[in-house]
Design an enzyme around this catalytic site. Structure first.
Site, PDB file in Angstrom:
ATOM      1  N   ASP A   1      -2.733   0.398   3.988  1.00  0.00           N
ATOM      2  CA  ASP A   1      -2.090   1.648   3.581  1.00  0.00           C
ATOM      3  C   ASP A   1      -2.235   1.884   2.077  1.00  0.00           C
ATOM      4  O   ASP A   1      -2.561   0.955   1.312  1.00  0.00           O
ATOM      5  CB  ASP A   1      -0.595   1.544   3.961  1.00  0.00           C
ATOM      6  CG  ASP A   1       0.052   2.897   4.236  1.00  0.00           C
ATOM      7  OD1 ASP A   1      -0.525   3.925   3.849  1.00  0.00           O
ATOM      8  OD2 ASP A   1       1.144   2.907   4.824  1.00  0.00           O
TER       9      ASP A   1
ATOM     10  N   ASN B   1       0.118   4.490  -0.457  1.00  0.00           N
ATOM     11  CA  ASN B   1       1.124   5.548  -0.324  1.00  0.00           C
ATOM     12  C   ASN B   1       1.417   6.347  -1.573  1.00  0.00           C
ATOM     13  O   ASN B   1       2.449   7.019  -1.638  1.00  0.00           O
ATOM     14  CB  ASN B   1       2.428   4.939   0.215  1.00  0.00           C
ATOM     15  CG  ASN B   1       2.347   4.730   1.715  1.00  0.00           C
ATOM     16  OD1 ASN B   1       2.129   5.661   2.468  1.00  0.00           O
ATOM     17  ND2 ASN B   1       2.466   3.487   2.145  1.00  0.00           N
TER      18      ASN B   1
ATOM     19  N   ASP C   1       0.723  11.351   9.105  1.00  0.00           N
ATOM     20  CA  ASP C   1       2.039  10.814   9.475  1.00  0.00           C
ATOM     21  C   ASP C   1       2.766  11.760  10.413  1.00  0.00           C
ATOM     22  O   ASP C   1       3.822  11.419  10.943  1.00  0.00           O
ATOM     23  CB  ASP C   1       2.898  10.608   8.222  1.00  0.00           C
ATOM     24  CG  ASP C   1       2.589   9.280   7.555  1.00  0.00           C
ATOM     25  OD1 ASP C   1       1.914   8.450   8.174  1.00  0.00           O
ATOM     26  OD2 ASP C   1       3.035   9.085   6.412  1.00  0.00           O
TER      27      ASP C   1
HETATM   28  C1  DGJ Z   1       2.776   5.432   5.539  1.00  0.00           C
HETATM   29  C2  DGJ Z   1       1.995   5.357   6.807  1.00  0.00           C
HETATM   30  O1  DGJ Z   1       1.240   6.514   6.972  1.00  0.00           O
HETATM   31  C3  DGJ Z   1       2.961   5.116   7.951  1.00  0.00           C
HETATM   32  O2  DGJ Z   1       2.276   5.123   9.172  1.00  0.00           O
HETATM   33  C4  DGJ Z   1       3.662   3.809   7.733  1.00  0.00           C
HETATM   34  O3  DGJ Z   1       2.737   2.762   7.806  1.00  0.00           O
HETATM   35  C5  DGJ Z   1       4.362   3.817   6.391  1.00  0.00           C
HETATM   36  N1  DGJ Z   1       3.465   4.187   5.327  1.00  0.00           N
HETATM   37  C6  DGJ Z   1       4.947   2.473   6.097  1.00  0.00           C
HETATM   38  O4  DGJ Z   1       5.490   2.403   4.851  1.00  0.00           O
END
Ligand code: DGJ
Length: 749
Positions: free
Chosen positions: A493, A495, A563
């Protein structure tokens, strides 16, 4: 090609066309069969004209050297079989002093220098502060399906190798290697992979994929007018906002199965840019590569900078065929081997069920339920490591949380394996929380400028992966994790986007190289990890679809497109996604309702939407009632029956989710023996009958047995001819809201 060879080929083609019209061979197969004309090399140099002809599938790409020794684009479009058609290349005529010939000649790889005012492929400051790059042809080399053309700046201080490859179905790639041939530092300020040129005309349209978090890859199409349209990422990774894919149709408008479409995609997972520029002379050029915003890459004498591959193709059979060419190309040439040849397993992921609250008993309970419905891979998401009880802490400390996993991950993994599944784990290796042991030990390891704020997003900072010590730490942590535990799969991931992109230990002149170095080091970590663990598979995730591109897809089996798991929203996201990327790479979960939109679609509908890609389940299975478990088991079993067709077959987008109340996709297996129709009704309107759905890609003369899985078509016959299915079509009997059908067709021979 000799004339008699051509006559033989023409006769062969005519015979094939006859078979196509009888439905015995599909048009796609014809295009494929046109590939290997006996004795015809994929790349040919016509010495007398100084022209290279690159041919594959149904497309030709031609470039040549003009009288000024510039490398010029000559042709890109439907295949032209006769080499003698090409003659010496001439630059464009001189218009006036304002728009001289150098500014209107469609160069393959123009430098920013001389009288050139458009988007350059290369901008640099050379020795002595010279900001003038004029590239001339120097040499070339052909090796099978690869062409390398060496260009040199007229001052001799810079050499550029242009690399071309033509793949059997006509998809091409372009990239460049820029080398400092002087004895002083040269600074590259814009390095593009290449430019694609289309004939001067009005009426072109640009298609691209735009969105945001929770709404990625929405298909967008608009007319092209004079000026530049730029799609890009300045965020350090590919981005949830724009995806590095384009398609251009025109001058007559194309449809799903007709018309000229030129399409392309960059293989780069960092900041990128694609500029679509229609000049006042109506020429059209598409230039793509590294984003030149905040870009500066110094090269010492002898050093070089490589640009990412820019892939592209042409079809005169519309957007549907453009996607199918891209999908096949990805399946055969992009996706990592050997996993590319295997079906994607049905996956379970814990994120939506348990959030950060993962522990051994909870995950074991979910794993038992997952195994019961036929799941093949169990993935534990965020929350398992360090002090990770929320997004506030723990990132960077890749050791199991001792309270949640007192005996490490082994007992859970053993349980998962004893249930007949393999085990996957979530990681976010390029990031760190300021509340983590890693950050406390190495506060200097993050992107930052001295004395400036370190902006946090999702409470995290970006590790400076350009540093060799950081890169080695990341590799060592992942290697330890995978070596000590039986991990088959990582969900990798990312983020947040990059901010304050300083590299404090590097000299200021080097700091902007982080945009390239970070991504190359990310690739390097994956490559080395996979080399040490050849069976390891990876999913690329970045807050949903923030890192989906052909660069990462050479290294990861699948991606997480968004998501947003609401099944109705997902139809539009998947529709856009399918224009650029094969369904095999598209992880899609069935999740609980009410969804994040507060919508409650039936479980079958949610399954059928997710079954159009690589099926996953993210529900809280411990809360499902027996009826839901039974529906899920039935749908998983169905998916296993059709996944070869969905993942490896040909996709026909029959009705777009944006166009009305009914949408439909059809997948036809590679060998033509199975076809699967998915249809979705959004909302019934009183008295409005759903239109018949006309299938595609079948053999007119063949007969197909219908397995109506959900009993939701009006026809009662058990078998149909391909002619009926494609010309009369099937009549869906979907009602109410969020009704869905899957129809499986097996060819009887
Ligand atoms: C963002 C991802 O897109 C989600 O599917 C999940 O893994 C979260 N991060 C977890 O923090």
């Amino acid at each position: 090609m000799s004339p008699h060879l051509f006559v033989r080929r023409r006769r062969g083609l005519d015979r094939l066309k006859l078979l196509v019209s009888c439905g015995l061979v599909s048009a796609v197969a014809l295009a494929a069969l046109a590939i290997p004309v006996r004795g015809e090399a994929p790349i040919r140099f016509i010495d007398s004209a100084k022209v290279w002809v690159l041919s594959g599938g149904n497309a030709s790409y031609v470039l040549g050297v003009n009288e000024r020794n510039e490398l010029q684009s000559v042709y890109w479009g439907k295949r032209i079989w006769r080499d003698q058609d090409w003659t010496v290349v001439k630059s464009s005529p001189q218009w006036d002093g304002v728009d001289p010939s150098t500014n209107t000649t469609p160069e393959e790889y123009p430098g920013w220098g001389g009288l050139r005012f458009f988007e350059p492929c290369l901008k640099a400051t050379l020795a002595g502060g010279v900001r003038d790059v004029v590239l001339e042809y120097a040499a070339h080399d052909i090796r099978g399906d690869e062409l390398s053309v060496t260009m040199k700046d007229i001052g001799g201080g810079l050499a550029v190798e242009l690399r071309y490859r033509i793949y059997p179905n006509g998809v091409l790639s372009k990239s460049s290697v820029i080398r400092n041939a002087s004895n002083a530092v040269v600074t590259i300020e814009s390095a593009q992979s290449g430019a694609w040129q289309l004939p001067a005309a009005e009426g072109y349209h640009l298609s691209y994929l735009a969105g945001r978090w929770g709404e990625e890859t929405l298909y967008t199409r608009e007319p092209i007018h004079r000026g530049s349209k730029v799609i890009e990422s300045r965020r350090g990774s590919t981005s949830n906002q724009f995806n590095p894919w384009f398609a251009i149709d025109g001058p007559e408008e194309a449809g799903e199965e007709h018309g000229n479409v030129w399409f392309g995609a960059l293989g780069w997972s960092g900041s990128w840019k694609i500029a679509v520029e229609q000049t006042p002379h109506r020429d059209l050029r598409i230039t793509g590569g590294y984003n030149d915003f905040d870009f500066s890459y110094p090269l010492k004498p002898g050093e070089s900078l490589s640009t990412p591959p820019f892939y592209a193709g042409f079809t005169d059979h519309g957007f549907g065929e453009a996607s199918r060419l891209m999908h096949r190309f990805q399946l055969e040439h992009i996706l990592p081997r050997p996993s590319a040849g295997h079906p994607r397993p049905v996956l379970y992921n814990s994120w939506e069920a348990t959030g950060f609250a993962v522990d051994e008993p909870g995950q074991t309970a979910l794993a038992r339920k997952a195994a019961e419905i036929g799941v093949e891979r169990f993935v534990m998401d965020d929350g398992w490591f360090g002090a990770r009880d929320s997004s506030l802490a723990g990132l960077g400390d890749w050791v199991p949380n001792p309270k949640k996993f007192p005996h490490g991950l082994k007992p859970l993994i053993d349980n998962v394996k004893s249930l007949g599944m393999d085990f996957g784990l979530w990681v976010e290796p390029e990031m760190v929380n300021s509340d983590s042991d890693l950050y406390r030990a190495h506060p200097d390891w993050v992107l930052s400028f001295p004395g400036r704020p370190r902006s946090e997003a999702r409470n995290q900072l970006v590790l400076n992966l350009s540093r060799e010590d950081v890169k080695e730490y990341v590799l060592a942590s992942l290697d330890k994790l995978v070596s000590e535990n039986e991990i088959a799969f990582l969900k990798w991931d990312l983020n947040r986007n990059f901010s304050e992109p300083g590299w404090q230990e590097a000299p200021p002149a080097e700091q902007k190289t982080i945009w390239v170095r970070h991504v190359n080091n990310y690739y390097d970590v994956i490559d080395r990890l996979r080399a040490r663990h050849p069976k390891l598979e990876i999913e690329s995730c970045a807050s949903g679809g923030g890192r989906v591109d052909l660069g990462v897809l050479t290294r990861t089996e699948e991606v997480w497109p968004s998501d947003n798991t609401d099944a109705f929203d997902r139809l539009s996201i998947q529709y856009g996604y399918s224009h650029a990327y094969t369904p095999k790479t598209m992880m899609a979960w069935v999740t609980d309702v009410p969804s994040m939109d507060q919508r409650s679609e039936p479980l079958e509908y949610r399954f059928l939407v997710a079954m159009m890609g690589s099926l996953g389940i993210g529900s809280n299975l411990t809360k499902w009632n027996p009826e839901e478990v039974q529906v899920a088991s039935r749908m998983v079993a169905l998916y296993k029956r059709i996944r070869g067709t969905v993942q490896e077959g040909q996709l026909y987008r029959l009705l777009a989710p944006v166009d009305g109340s009914l949408s439909a996709n059809e997948y036809v297996s590679q060998n033509g023996k199975q076809a699967v129709l998915f249809a979705f009704l959004h909302a019934q309107q009183y008295g409005r009958l759903a239109p018949s759905i006309h299938l595609r890609g079948l053999a007119e003369t063949a007969v197909y047995r219908v397995g109506v899985v959900e009993g939701k078509i009006a026809e009662k016959q058990e078998t149909f001819s391909g002619a009926y299915l494609m010309n009369h079509g099937l009549t869906p009997s979907l009602k109410g809201e969020f009704d869905a059908a899957a129809v499986v067709l097996e060819r009887l021979d």
